[in-house]
Design an enzyme around this catalytic site. Structure first.
Site, PDB file in Angstrom:
ATOM      1  N   ARG A 197       0.822  -1.215   0.000  1.00 60.08           N
ATOM      2  CA  ARG A 197       0.000   0.000   0.000  1.00 60.08           C
ATOM      3  C   ARG A 197       0.854   1.261   0.000  1.00 60.08           C
ATOM      4  NH1 ARG A 197      -4.918  -1.234   4.078  1.00 60.08           N
ATOM      5  NH2 ARG A 197      -3.224  -1.463   5.547  1.00 60.08           N
ATOM      6  N   GLU A 216       6.427  -8.929  15.390  1.00 60.51           N
ATOM      7  CA  GLU A 216       5.884  -9.505  16.620  1.00 60.51           C
ATOM      8  C   GLU A 216       5.831 -11.018  16.541  1.00 60.51           C
ATOM      9  OE1 GLU A 216       2.960  -7.389  14.521  1.00 60.51           O
ATOM     10  OE2 GLU A 216       4.906  -6.506  14.841  1.00 60.51           O
TER      11      GLU A 216
END
Length: 178
Positions: A66, A103
């Protein structure tokens, strides 16, 4: 905040859809597709990002995917070149790679180093600042290639994830905050 800016933040905010539990349970994905489909709002977002950019930008860099959508028209608005930073294995020629931690694991970003002249003044553009890992890794990669990162601009920032902490010494601009 000016009336024009308030109007843009309200209008853009209404066009971003929350998608619960995507891509995994507990995550609320911010879908910018409705904003991208609204020509006047997309144009206003691009103009806003370009207006906040540091002066004399040589290159705008967008991260897959994006960041490409927002970064390319910002580059055109600034009269600058555009460079894509891609996931590993997506670029066809010699690449410079930078690994970083997520993460849930690790990832690698790549760029064609011959597209960044030593000393090029760079603006990084992406859709969202979340944990800051991708943005920090991109900045480090561009500096390794010889660029000078003057700022990072995002459509939106998820403040509860504290991504600015990984970018504490850098200029960061956002259109929307959540």
């Amino acid at each position: 905040m000016s009336v024009e800016q308030e109007s843009l933040t309200v209008r853009a905010g209404r066009l971003i859809s929350d998608v619960p539990d995507y891509p995994s349970p507990g995550v609320v994905f911010k879908d910018i597709t409705p904003l991208l489909a609204d020509g006047p709002t997309l144009a206003a977002v691009v103009a806003d990002i370009a207006a906040r950019a540091p002066e004399h930008i040589d290159l705008v860099v967008g991260m897959e995917a994006r960041g490409f959508i927002l970064g390319a028209p910002v580059a055109v608005a600034l009269g600058a070149g555009f460079i894509p930073v891609r996931k590993a294995g997506k670029l066809p020629r010699e690449t410079l790679a930078g690994a970083y931690e997520l993460e849930y694991g690790s990832a690698v970003l790549e760029v064609h180093p011959d597209t960044i002249r030593n000393g090029s003044r760079v603006l990084i553009v992406d859709d969202v600042l979340a944990t800051g890992g991708t943005a920090a890794a991109t900045a480090a990669l561009l500096e390794k290639a010889g660029g000078v990162v003057l700022g990072l601009s995002f459509l939106m920032e998820l403040t509860f994830l504290d991504g600015r902490a990984k970018l504490a010494d850098r200029r960061v601009e956002t259109v929307l905050t959540y």
